[in-house]
Design a protein around this motif. Structure first.
Motif, PDB file in Angstrom:
ATOM      1  N   VAL A  31       0.859  -1.340   0.085  1.00  0.00           N
ATOM      2  CA  VAL A  31      -0.087   0.290  -0.030  1.00  0.00           C
ATOM      3  C   VAL A  31       1.107   1.115  -0.284  1.00  0.00           C
ATOM      4  O   VAL A  31       1.828   1.273   0.718  1.00  0.00           O
ATOM      5  N   PRO A  32       0.930   1.789  -1.035  1.00  0.00           N
ATOM      6  CA  PRO A  32       1.535   2.972  -0.745  1.00  0.00           C
ATOM      7  C   PRO A  32       1.622   4.213   0.309  1.00  0.00           C
ATOM      8  O   PRO A  32       0.233   4.141   1.103  1.00  0.00           O
ATOM      9  N   VAL A  33       2.964   4.294   1.170  1.00  0.00           N
ATOM     10  CA  VAL A  33       2.595   5.327   2.019  1.00  0.00           C
ATOM     11  C   VAL A  33       2.772   6.795   1.743  1.00  0.00           C
ATOM     12  O   VAL A  33       3.747   7.651   0.883  1.00  0.00           O
ATOM     13  N   LEU A  34       2.348   7.798   1.854  1.00  0.00           N
ATOM     14  CA  LEU A  34       2.095   9.451   1.046  1.00  0.00           C
ATOM     15  C   LEU A  34       2.485   9.832   2.629  1.00  0.00           C
ATOM     16  O   LEU A  34       1.802  10.111   3.658  1.00  0.00           O
ATOM     17  N   ILE A  35       3.581  10.633   2.824  1.00  0.00           N
ATOM     18  CA  ILE A  35       3.982  11.570   4.056  1.00  0.00           C
ATOM     19  C   ILE A  35       3.552  13.372   3.700  1.00  0.00           C
ATOM     20  O   ILE A  35       4.067  13.606   2.441  1.00  0.00           O
ATOM     21  N   ILE A  78       8.791   4.291   2.325  1.00  0.00           N
ATOM     22  CA  ILE A  78       7.876   5.281   2.228  1.00  0.00           C
ATOM     23  C   ILE A  78       8.178   5.697   0.177  1.00  0.00           C
ATOM     24  O   ILE A  78       9.147   5.349  -0.078  1.00  0.00           O
ATOM     25  N   SER A  79       7.088   6.174  -0.396  1.00  0.00           N
ATOM     26  CA  SER A  79       6.528   5.907  -1.465  1.00  0.00           C
ATOM     27  C   SER A  79       6.784   6.982  -1.751  1.00  0.00           C
ATOM     28  O   SER A  79       7.090   7.314  -2.836  1.00  0.00           O
ATOM     29  N   MET A  80       6.206   8.521  -0.650  1.00  0.00           N
ATOM     30  CA  MET A  80       6.128   9.720  -1.468  1.00  0.00           C
ATOM     31  C   MET A  80       5.680  10.485  -0.233  1.00  0.00           C
ATOM     32  O   MET A  80       5.916   9.679   0.699  1.00  0.00           O
ATOM     33  N   ILE A  81       7.061  12.101  -0.083  1.00  0.00           N
ATOM     34  CA  ILE A  81       6.807  12.564   0.367  1.00  0.00           C
ATOM     35  C   ILE A  81       5.812  14.059  -0.252  1.00  0.00           C
ATOM     36  O   ILE A  81       6.273  14.513  -1.096  1.00  0.00           O
ATOM     37  N   VAL A  82       4.870  14.197   0.466  1.00  0.00           N
ATOM     38  CA  VAL A  82       4.066  15.472  -0.460  1.00  0.00           C
ATOM     39  C   VAL A  82       4.348  16.970   0.519  1.00  0.00           C
ATOM     40  O   VAL A  82       4.614  16.593   1.909  1.00  0.00           O
ATOM     41  N   ASP A  92       5.395  21.465   0.395  1.00  0.00           N
ATOM     42  CA  ASP A  92       5.361  21.927   0.029  1.00  0.00           C
ATOM     43  C   ASP A  92       5.299  22.560  -1.458  1.00  0.00           C
ATOM     44  O   ASP A  92       5.482  23.791  -2.900  1.00  0.00           O
ATOM     45  N   TYR A  93       7.273  22.453  -1.914  1.00  0.00           N
ATOM     46  CA  TYR A  93       7.813  21.756  -3.325  1.00  0.00           C
ATOM     47  C   TYR A  93       7.010  21.085  -3.894  1.00  0.00           C
ATOM     48  O   TYR A  93       7.953  21.157  -5.114  1.00  0.00           O
ATOM     49  N   GLY A  94       6.021  20.838  -3.464  1.00  0.00           N
ATOM     50  CA  GLY A  94       5.446  19.104  -4.662  1.00  0.00           C
ATOM     51  C   GLY A  94       5.660  18.005  -4.079  1.00  0.00           C
ATOM     52  O   GLY A  94       6.469  17.596  -2.624  1.00  0.00           O
ATOM     53  N   MET A  95       6.230  16.932  -4.690  1.00  0.00           N
ATOM     54  CA  MET A  95       5.655  15.886  -4.099  1.00  0.00           C
ATOM     55  C   MET A  95       7.748  14.869  -5.216  1.00  0.00           C
ATOM     56  O   MET A  95       7.087  15.207  -6.106  1.00  0.00           O
ATOM     57  N   ILE A  96       7.359  14.309  -4.146  1.00  0.00           N
ATOM     58  CA  ILE A  96       9.042  14.303  -4.065  1.00  0.00           C
ATOM     59  C   ILE A  96       9.340  12.690  -3.496  1.00  0.00           C
ATOM     60  O   ILE A  96       8.604  12.183  -2.456  1.00  0.00           O
ATOM     61  N   PRO A  97      10.021  12.037  -3.820  1.00  0.00           N
ATOM     62  CA  PRO A  97      10.528  10.915  -2.810  1.00  0.00           C
ATOM     63  C   PRO A  97      11.331  10.858  -2.151  1.00  0.00           C
ATOM     64  O   PRO A  97      12.075  12.059  -1.744  1.00  0.00           O
ATOM     65  N   PRO A  98      11.105   9.893  -1.739  1.00  0.00           N
ATOM     66  CA  PRO A  98      12.378  10.343  -0.416  1.00  0.00           C
ATOM     67  C   PRO A  98      14.240  10.601  -0.544  1.00  0.00           C
ATOM     68  O   PRO A  98      14.766  11.442   0.551  1.00  0.00           O
ATOM     69  N   THR A  99      14.784  10.520  -1.457  1.00  0.00           N
ATOM     70  CA  THR A  99      15.334  10.996  -2.139  1.00  0.00           C
ATOM     71  C   THR A  99      16.151  12.305  -2.153  1.00  0.00           C
ATOM     72  O   THR A  99      17.178  12.428  -2.257  1.00  0.00           O
ATOM     73  N   SER A 100      14.778  12.826  -2.271  1.00  0.00           N
ATOM     74  CA  SER A 100      15.203  14.150  -3.271  1.00  0.00           C
ATOM     75  C   SER A 100      15.431  14.830  -1.547  1.00  0.00           C
ATOM     76  O   SER A 100      15.586  16.439  -1.644  1.00  0.00           O
ATOM     77  N   VAL A 101      15.056  14.385  -0.563  1.00  0.00           N
ATOM     78  CA  VAL A 101      15.171  15.398   0.958  1.00  0.00           C
ATOM     79  C   VAL A 101      16.472  16.741   0.445  1.00  0.00           C
ATOM     80  O   VAL A 101      15.521  17.477   1.284  1.00  0.00           O
ATOM     81  N   PRO A 102      17.437  15.708   0.625  1.00  0.00           N
ATOM     82  CA  PRO A 102      18.592  16.506   0.685  1.00  0.00           C
ATOM     83  C   PRO A 102      18.362  17.476  -0.076  1.00  0.00           C
ATOM     84  O   PRO A 102      19.323  18.787   0.224  1.00  0.00           O
ATOM     85  N   VAL A 103      17.970  17.565  -1.417  1.00  0.00           N
ATOM     86  CA  VAL A 103      17.709  18.438  -2.699  1.00  0.00           C
ATOM     87  C   VAL A 103      17.429  19.890  -1.672  1.00  0.00           C
ATOM     88  O   VAL A 103      17.257  21.103  -1.367  1.00  0.00           O
ATOM     89  N   ILE A 104      15.896  19.267  -1.056  1.00  0.00           N
ATOM     90  CA  ILE A 104      15.370  20.331  -0.599  1.00  0.00           C
ATOM     91  C   ILE A 104      15.861  21.265   0.648  1.00  0.00           C
ATOM     92  O   ILE A 104      15.965  22.571   0.554  1.00  0.00           O
ATOM     93  N   VAL A 105      16.169  20.232   1.846  1.00  0.00           N
ATOM     94  CA  VAL A 105      16.956  20.349   2.629  1.00  0.00           C
ATOM     95  C   VAL A 105      18.036  21.856   2.110  1.00  0.00           C
ATOM     96  O   VAL A 105      17.944  23.001   2.402  1.00  0.00           O
ATOM     97  N   ARG A 106      18.394  21.712   1.403  1.00  0.00           N
ATOM     98  CA  ARG A 106      19.792  22.578   0.683  1.00  0.00           C
ATOM     99  C   ARG A 106      19.402  23.500   0.191  1.00  0.00           C
ATOM    100  O   ARG A 106      19.143  24.594   0.240  1.00  0.00           O
ATOM    101  N   GLU A 107      18.325  23.778  -0.929  1.00  0.00           N
ATOM    102  CA  GLU A 107      16.909  24.446  -1.692  1.00  0.00           C
ATOM    103  C   GLU A 107      17.012  25.586  -0.253  1.00  0.00           C
ATOM    104  O   GLU A 107      17.090  26.625  -0.872  1.00  0.00           O
TER     105      GLU A 107
END
Lengths: 642, 460
Positions: A544-548, A613-617, A619-634
């Motif tokens: 079952v997909p998990v959306l955070i 975790i399938s996806m993180i929702v 305010d920058y959109g829906m991202i995979p958990p691997t993209s968190v560092p990008v958001i953190v940085r930017e």
């Protein structure tokens, strides 16, 4: 020689770093540096049996007394090759410099030899070794001091040869000697590291044997040497870089938050006690593994804090009230706590006036710092609040000094408002829009606990007219789900309520899992209400997909692999007692001795690995958990500049 | 912390008639050789509350009290003395000084409270719940065994008057019902609305209102303005606020929020609503919130306010000096079990002034206090009693369970039991007093015996 003593006192690993700066001024430094190169040469020699024969000889004692080098040789006694190398250096010493100059790798080896010796950690040897270390370390220090020279020396491969020669010529001048040493130091560091790694393998028993047990020590040393070789070659290049890297490292250090208070560290706890407003209670009777976490405070601290009410003038009433609400648990939930805190700060800033002979920027920062530490004492801050505080402090620090006090206060207040609006309210709205697109007719959505974003999503989707069902999973002792349930049912959503125990049963019918988060860490780990991890894992098992759903201001650059090193302890009594169920209160009326055997653990958070975790929702959109560092940085850049 | 403190010191109380007089108003009545007001002021000072308003009934009394305060707390406290006419009640007193009140919240303390409960606790509870009023409740003091045996019929009739019926919510945070003794004799009415909203009410009669309140100023002033008939804080204002908590009339707790919204730009108003919603959802709702919200969860339909209670822990001491019995009890407790209220520490469990002179074979038992400069003759016995300064006591005198104030002369062979003897009293030889109160300056003739009487000079 002073240096030696010092080194002994200092932990081994640090020695290299410590000593280098001090060394250069001393005369012995240069001499040693020379010795360094020879040593480096020695490794080649080490292969030769002659060197071995030398090692057992009495050479070590005299050297050890007189020279650092001697000390090293002392270490050598072990028949192993590594030792042999050292001996060779001892013997060859000066000549080695001239001859060996040709071989570039040797310098690193010197380091290796030392490092390996260190790692052996045989007591007897150890002492002797230390001097050797100094020798090596000194040059490094010199190097550090004169980074300018390095480039010249290092530039060519041949350059290496030259530096030692120079040293000979310029023996008197510490500066000249330094460059050559520099190389060695770098190498040494590497060597040290490697050797330490190798050392881990070695057992203590070996260490004890050191005197006689040559064989065991050998095995350890050999690998370390081999490893060292490659780094040596690179060391030259790296040494150049060092100068450049340093400042960057310093900056990085600044960024790194100070280490978290470990509550099992007695000395620190003692210091904190003296500072703190509340009196800290001893972390008695808590589980060993979690003793480093701040103990739960409610029961013990409330009366104390209350009685101190009028003595805490420096805490603004609004801040005090928020603190009290944290402490009593009247206010919970990441967003709400953050908003309440910011609003309290806002009020405090409005009522703030700069005392005479102080500047607003500095005084207000320290004032806010005081508030924050007060709040921390009431309840540990969530990471999102840490982000908000960092934002506020950076805003204060960046206030243009031209502003009058009232203007500055107005600016800060509007900044806080903007933070609340943009980072929380608007972010929530965006998240709601995004997530609602993932809800289809006929879905069965599962949520755990009570997350305000998830609630908004559900209500919004309901308003859109989507047909779906909600499963609210809850758990003791907080039972936050009930509050959520009440509001959802009031709005006309069809809901199912169950406890975490039944998660594997209920998961069959679920099509999506929507979860909130207290924080998302840069390795994609979701840090959230305890129980979230189980929900996510079960969902994963059932595909079952998990959306955070989480606002980006809750992202944190920290990396956490488990929920042990950082967590929060709740009231242990809360899990021991079931309110309103007298019949199951088996834990009441335990005798004191029985109580000693009982340890209650009420964790508040857990870490969900990103795999589930399938996806993180956000305010920058829906991202995979691997993209968190990008958001953190930017994102960090952005919100510091806001 | 934005609190103002009002100490209602009172004036010449009728309950304590023979003890208090024009010269010694109630706030200056000595308890263990210190004016009772000292205990309140000391407690406030300990809590770092240095700006006080002390309200005294009657100008003469105000002068006396003012003189004493400025003498005792010279530069430690900043006290304003306000004199109000007598018999206007505590609510009237607040009304009279209303224009002095500016802070958000007001702490009203009775001047006759002897307690070690930190006032900060009441204030903190008040703030935490954002309440309109917070009252401190403490357990009813138990009269000591010696008292119950010796107390006369007079005390028994008074006792019911000190009872309160107090209703609390299950969390013991909110005050749901309060009725004072006088009302209890009739039927007590509980409000159905409140009962329905809370679901469960705990009714207790072992608690008493200690007369330490934290009020929200705006509400208090409005209530006092609007209701002229309210006389006393304890008997009128507090019950009124408790009664009307779910259909608040004065009720201002929503108004500040509305103002905030008004100030914001219209565009951001929506966000404000959302923020307050987030906060509201996250906080634990009290029954007030649940009740005020209509069932579809939309905007609040009813105004409510919260009345909180702070219940002092049973280990703390708390008593009010509002009757002669209480006066005796407090004197005994302060020298005995609650001796931490006196800052002086003595090794023995009695306190004997530095310059007292004791005759031979004179014994001073535990829980006693002898003021400085007192002289005692031979073979005297003092048990559980307080003796003031510069008293002259002859030989073969027995003082048990009594309070003897300053400058008292006691002749040989007197026996004093359970009595209060005010200043400047003269007891001639072989007087026997049991459970008596002797007013200031009275002269008891030799050989007389009294039991359970109150003796005072006739006012001319």
């Amino acid at each position: 020689m002073d240096a030696r003593r010092v080194t002994r006192a200092v932990p081994r690993v640090r020695q290299v770093g410590f000593f280098t700066p001090n060394a250069p001024p001393e005369q012995p430094g240069p001499v040693r540096s020379q010795s360094g190169p020879p040593n480096s040469n020695s490794p080649p020699l080490s292969g030769s049996p002659a060197s071995n024969s030398l090692s057992p000889v009495m050479i070590p004692p005299p050297r050890h007394l007189s020279d650092n080098l001697g000390a090293r040789t002392g270490a050598v006694p072990v028949p192993g090759r590594a030792n042999a190398g050292d001996h060779a250096t001892v013997g060859s010493y000066n000549p080695a410099d001239s001859v060996l100059g040709l071989e570039s790798p040797p310098p690193t080896r010197i380091g290796d030899g030392e490092s390996s010796e260190e790692t052996e950690s045989s007591l007897g040897w150890y002492r002797r070794n230390n001097p050797a270390k100094f020798a090596s370390s000194f040059p490094g220090g010199g190097f550090d001091l004169s980074p300018v020279k390095q480039p010249e020396i290092v530039s060519g491969v041949e350059a290496k040869n030259q530096p030692p020669e120079k040293n000979e010529v310029q023996k008197g001048q510490a500066s000249s000697s330094k460059p050559s040493k520099a190389k060695t130091t770098k190498a040494e560091r590497r060597a040290l590291q490697e050797s330490q790694r190798a050392a881990k393998a070695a057992s203590k028993a070996e260490a004890n044997k050191s005197g006689g047990g040559a064989a065991s020590s050998k095995t350890v040393k050999q690998p370390s040497q081999k490893k060292d070789a490659p780094p040596v070659a690179s060391s030259v290049a790296t040494s150049e870089r060092i100068g450049v890297d340093r400042p960057a490292e310093k900056e990085r250090k600044k960024d790194v938050p100070p280490p978290r208070m470990q509550f099992d560290d007695e000395s620190r706890v003692g210091k904190a006690k003296r500072r703190s407003v509340l009196n800290q209670t001893e972390a008695r009777n808590s589980i060993e593994l979690f003793r480093h976490l701040p103990p739960h405070k409610n029961g013990t601290q409330l009366p104390y804090l209350e009685s101190k009410f009028f003595e805490l003038h420096d805490k603004h009433p609004a801040v005090y009230k928020v603190g009290l609400q944290y402490l009593t648990g009247d206010l919970s939930g990441g967003n709400a706590r953050c908003i309440a805190m910011l609003q309290a700060f806002q009020e405090a800033i409005r009522d703030y006036s700069t005392p005479p002979e102080k500047t607003l920027i500095r005084d207000l920062t320290s004032k806010i710092g005081g508030f924050v530490s007060f709040l921390i004492e009431c309840r540990p801050l969530s990471m999102s609040m840490g982000n908000a505080i960092r934002f506020l402090k950076s805003r204060i620090a960046k206030l243009p000094p031209i502003l009058s006090e009232s203007e500055a206060k107005a600016a800060l207040c509007s900044d806080i408002d903007r933070f609340i609006n943009e980072k929380i309210v608007l972010a929530d709205k965006v998240i709601v829009r995004h997530a609602a697109t993932k809800i289809r007719d006929g879905d069965v959505l599962l949520t755990y606990g009570s997350s305000c974003v998830v609630e908004m999503i559900l209500l919004y989707a309901h308003e859109l007219g989507k047909q779906f069902r909600v499963v609210v999973v809850d758990s003791r002792p907080m039972l936050e789900g009930k509050k959520l349930l009440r509001r959802l049912v009031a709005k006309g959503l069809s809901c199912t309520y169950t406890h975490l125990n039944a998660i594997s049963y209920i998961m069959h019918e679920v099509t999506r899992v929507l979860l909130g988060a207290s924080s998302i860490l840069s390795n994609g780990t979701v840090y959230s209400r305890v129980g979230t991890a189980s929900v996510a894992m079960v969902a994963y098992a059932y595909r079952v997909p998990v959306l955070i759903c989480c606002e980006a201001y809750k992202f944190h650059e920290r990396v956490q692999l488990d929920s042990i090193c950082f967590n929060e302890l709740g009231d242990p009594d809360a899990i021991a007692k079931v309110p309103g169920r007298v019949d199951v209160n088996y834990l009441d009326n335990l005798s004191d001795k029985q109580k000693e055997n009982l340890k209650l653990l009420n964790l508040k958070y857990d870490a969900t690995p990103s795999d589930y975790i399938s996806m993180i929702v956000t305010d920058y959109g829906m991202i995979p958990p691997t993209s968190v560092p990008v958001i953190v940085r930017e994102y960090r850049k952005e919100y510091l500049l806001i | 912390m934005d609190f103002q403190v009002v100490v209602l010191a009172g004036g010449t109380s009728k309950n304590l008639t023979p003890l208090v007089s024009k010269e010694v108003p109630k706030p200056l009545l000595p308890v263990a050789n210190r004016p009772v007001l000292y205990y309140v002021l000391h407690q406030l000072e300990q809590s770092n509350l240095k700006d006080l308003i002390v309200v005294v009934e009657g100008k003469d009394a105000a002068l006396l009290v003012g003189g004493w305060i400025s003498g005792t707390f010279v530069d430690r406290l900043h006290v304003e003395i306000a004199a109000v006419p007598e018999d206007i009640g505590s609510a009237g007193a607040i009304r009279a000084i209303s224009h002095h009140l500016t802070a958000n919240d007001i702490l009203v303390v009775s001047g006759d409270l002897v307690s070690d409960v930190p006032p900060g606790a009441v204030a903190a509870n008040h703030r935490r719940h954002d309440a309109v009023v917070t009252a401190m409740l403490c357990s009813v003091p138990i009269s000591g065994p010696s008292e119950s045996g010796s107390s006369g019929g007079k005390d028994k009739t008074k006792k019911p008057g000190r009872y309160n019926i107090i209703g609390l919510d299950p969390g013991k945070q909110f005050l749901l019902h309060i009725a004072t003794g006088a009302e209890i004799e009739k039927d007590t009415r509980l409000q159905k609305r409140i009962l329905r909203a809370v679901g469960e009410m705990e009714i207790r009669s072992d608690l008493m209102d200690a007369h330490m309140y934290a009020f929200k100023r705006s509400v208090l002033q409005e209530v006092l303005d609007r209701k002229d008939t309210l006389q006393s804080l304890k008997q009128d204002v507090l019950p009124y606020l408790v009664r009307s908590q779910l259909k608040s009339e004065a009720l201002l707790n929503r108004i500040p929020r509305a103002e905030e919204n008004g100030n914001e730009k219209v565009s951001s108003q929506n966000n404000q609503v959302m923020v307050s919603q987030i906060l509201a959802n996250a906080s634990t709702p009290s029954f007030h919130d649940l009740c005020s919200v209509s069932h579809d969860g939309s905007a609040p339909i009813r105004k409510t306010h919260k009345c909180c209670a702070y219940i002092a822990s049973s280990s703390s001491y708390c008593a009010r000096l509002n009757s002669i019995q209480a006066f005796m009890d407090i004197n005994r407790d302060v020298t005995g079990e609650a001796d931490h209220l006196l800052s002086s520490i003595s090794d023995h469990n009695n306190i004997v002034g530095p310059s007292t002179k004791l005759g031979t074979k004179t014994t001073v038992g535990p829980h006693c206090m002898l003021g400085e400069g007192s002289e005692m003759g031979d073979k005297c016995q003092v048990k559980r009693s307080v003796i003031g300064r510069h008293c002259r006591i002859g030989s073969h005198v027995k003082v048990v369970n009594s309070v003897v104030m300053n400058h008292v002369t006691i002749g040989d062979g007197c026996i004093i039991q359970g009595s209060v003897i005010c200043s400047n009293v003269q007891l001639q030889e072989r007087v026997v007093l049991k459970d008596c109160q002797v007013g200031a300056g009275f002269v008891v003739t030799a050989g007389s015996e009294y039991k359970g009487e109150s003796l005072a000079r006739k006012e001319k």
